[in-house]
Enzyme design. Structure first.
Site, PDB file in Angstrom:
ATOM      1  N   ASP A 146     -23.832  22.227  -0.448  1.00 54.81           N
ATOM      2  CA  ASP A 146     -22.335  22.015   0.247  1.00 54.81           C
ATOM      3  C   ASP A 146     -21.225  22.526  -0.740  1.00 54.81           C
ATOM      4  O   ASP A 146     -20.416  22.973  -0.264  1.00 54.81           O
ATOM      5  CB  ASP A 146     -22.453  20.722   0.804  1.00 54.81           C
ATOM      6  CG  ASP A 146     -22.773  19.606  -0.189  1.00 54.81           C
ATOM      7  OD1 ASP A 146     -23.179  19.950  -1.315  1.00 54.81           O
ATOM      8  OD2 ASP A 146     -23.069  18.512   0.488  1.00 54.81           O
ATOM      9  N   TYR A 147     -21.319  22.136  -1.842  1.00 57.06           N
ATOM     10  CA  TYR A 147     -20.152  22.352  -2.920  1.00 57.06           C
ATOM     11  C   TYR A 147     -20.157  23.653  -3.193  1.00 57.06           C
ATOM     12  O   TYR A 147     -18.902  24.253  -2.940  1.00 57.06           O
ATOM     13  CB  TYR A 147     -20.399  21.315  -4.055  1.00 57.06           C
ATOM     14  CG  TYR A 147     -19.497  21.777  -5.302  1.00 57.06           C
ATOM     15  CD1 TYR A 147     -18.219  21.266  -5.342  1.00 57.06           C
ATOM     16  CD2 TYR A 147     -19.937  22.668  -6.236  1.00 57.06           C
ATOM     17  CE1 TYR A 147     -17.347  21.443  -6.409  1.00 57.06           C
ATOM     18  CE2 TYR A 147     -18.864  23.129  -7.231  1.00 57.06           C
ATOM     19  CZ  TYR A 147     -17.835  22.534  -7.343  1.00 57.06           C
ATOM     20  OH  TYR A 147     -16.739  22.612  -8.271  1.00 57.06           O
TER      21      TYR A 147
END
Length: 397
Positions: A236-237
């Site tokens: 996600d990051y």
């Protein structure tokens, strides 16, 4: 050689600056939460039809709340969406549960994908890859199995998806539940996590947590598609980083994500926190140095010592006032994120808050001392920068 007295005063000034900055973050995050969270969702008919959404639901196993959690996705108030459930094995008990929900709600477009496709070491990415390839709509909602969806949450997220926005993500929070572990979870996500999440979003810092995240598929394809992030556990990051680097923006939805796993325990919660700390340390190594200064007790102790050195203040009263004000600020933050009174007493909040604050430095220390990451039945080693390598289990003779 720099005299010791200058070094001592240098550290004291550093602690005081850190203390002031953290209190500014407290004020900023609390004010921002009042403006950002729990806005009324516009239910009027838009001039242009809303884009369709493909919901990717990676599943592994069954917990006591899974059926009710998944059913909330069949009852969302949104005109056009499909549900794409993903499991690694046809023998997974979630398969039978998904089939029963699809039979119960035949009007909702839903499909089940079994087997996954290995495109990296991240099991979540591998699990979702076939569904991602078959998704029919231009917007993708990646949603973890433990998320309980409000009826209007998807509509709220889509309304934040402006033309220059590629990712709309929900701030992690927790659904109401009974027991100390549930209180601990809600206190952590409604105070320390919410403060840093909202502060980072206000300052334009990447705080993307992908447990409930709406993504513009065209933007993700520009970054290489889902498979491009298969070698990262914190996909996600890195997904957000890649998308923003191409000129797109991110926004936080006004309704928080409600985590509602049915197997809550203090040990499981701390295992999650240790895993996330290890990921942060690998992705941003300065975390190991700066993160303790974001915690109430280490920061308060350092600031109390610094105030004594620089201002002649009594360290103990300074520390106690600091802790009291931090506690009151966190109570106000939790009420803002909850949008009202939490489902437990102030005494229960106090106990969970003290436990959370006392455990925070220990969780970070454990992450530093044992960098290997365990996720379900797998273990991983992380390189600096966040790339993951799966560790094969040792054979026993």
């Amino acid at each position: 050689m720099i005299p010791i007295v200058y070094t001592v005063y240098g550290f004291a000034i550093f602690f005081m600056i850190a203390w002031i900055c953290l209190w500014l973050i407290h004020i900023m995050a609390l004010s921002y939460s009042k403006w950002k969270l729990h806005r009324t969702v516009d239910r009027s008919v838009p001039e242009q039809p809303y884009l369709g959404v493909s919901v990717l639901k990676p599943l592994t196993g069954v917990d006591p709340n899974l059926f009710s959690n998944l059913e909330t996705f069949f009852t969302m108030s949104y005109p056009t969406y499909e549900l794409l459930f993903c499991v690694e094995s046809e023998h997974d008990p979630a398969v039978m549960l998904v089939h029963s929900l699809m039979k119960k709600h035949p009007a909702v477009a839903a499909r089940l994908f079994v087997g996954g496709a290995r495109v990296g070491v991240n099991p979540k990415i591998n699990n979702m890859q076939p569904a991602y390839a078959e998704a029919r709509h231009p917007l993708l909602l990646v949603s973890d199995s433990g998320i309980r969806m409000r009826e209007e949450s998807l509509l709220d997220m889509v309304q934040h998806m402006a033309e220059d926005v590629a990712i709309v993500h929900q701030m992690p929070f927790a659904h109401d539940a009974e027991g100390f572990a549930a209180t601990y979870e809600k206190v952590y996500f409604g105070t320390a996590q919410a403060r840093m999440y909202l502060g980072a979003d206000f300052l334009g810092i990447n705080c993307h947590v992908g447990m409930s995240s709406l993504i513009r598929r065209a933007a993700l394809e520009e970054a290489g598609g889902l498979a491009a992030f298969g070698d990262f556990l914190a996909e996600d990051y890195f997904m957000a980083k890649a998308v923003v680097a191409r000129g797109w923006r991110m926004r936080v939805a006004s309704l928080p994500a409600l985590q509602n796993a049915g197997d809550k325990s203090v040990g499981a919660m701390q295992a999650r926190l240790r895993r996330w700390a290890r990921l942060r340390i690998a992705m941003v190594p300065t975390t190991a140095l700066l993160e303790p200064l974001s915690e109430c007790l280490p920061l308060g102790a350092g600031a109390a010592w610094a105030a004594g050195r620089l201002l002649g203040a009594e360290p103990l009263p300074f520390f106690l006032v600091h802790v009291l004000l931090w506690f009151l600020s966190d109570w106000l933050m939790l009420r803002s994120v909850q949008n009202g009174a939490p489902p437990f007493s102030k005494v229960e909040f106090l106990l969970a808050w003290v436990w959370s604050e006392c455990c925070a430095p220990l969780v970070l220390a454990a992450a530093l001392l044992h960098p290997q990451i365990s996720w379900r039945t797998r273990s991983y080693r992380l390189d600096w920068g966040g790339r993951a390598h799966e560790l094969k289990p040792k054979l026993k003779f």
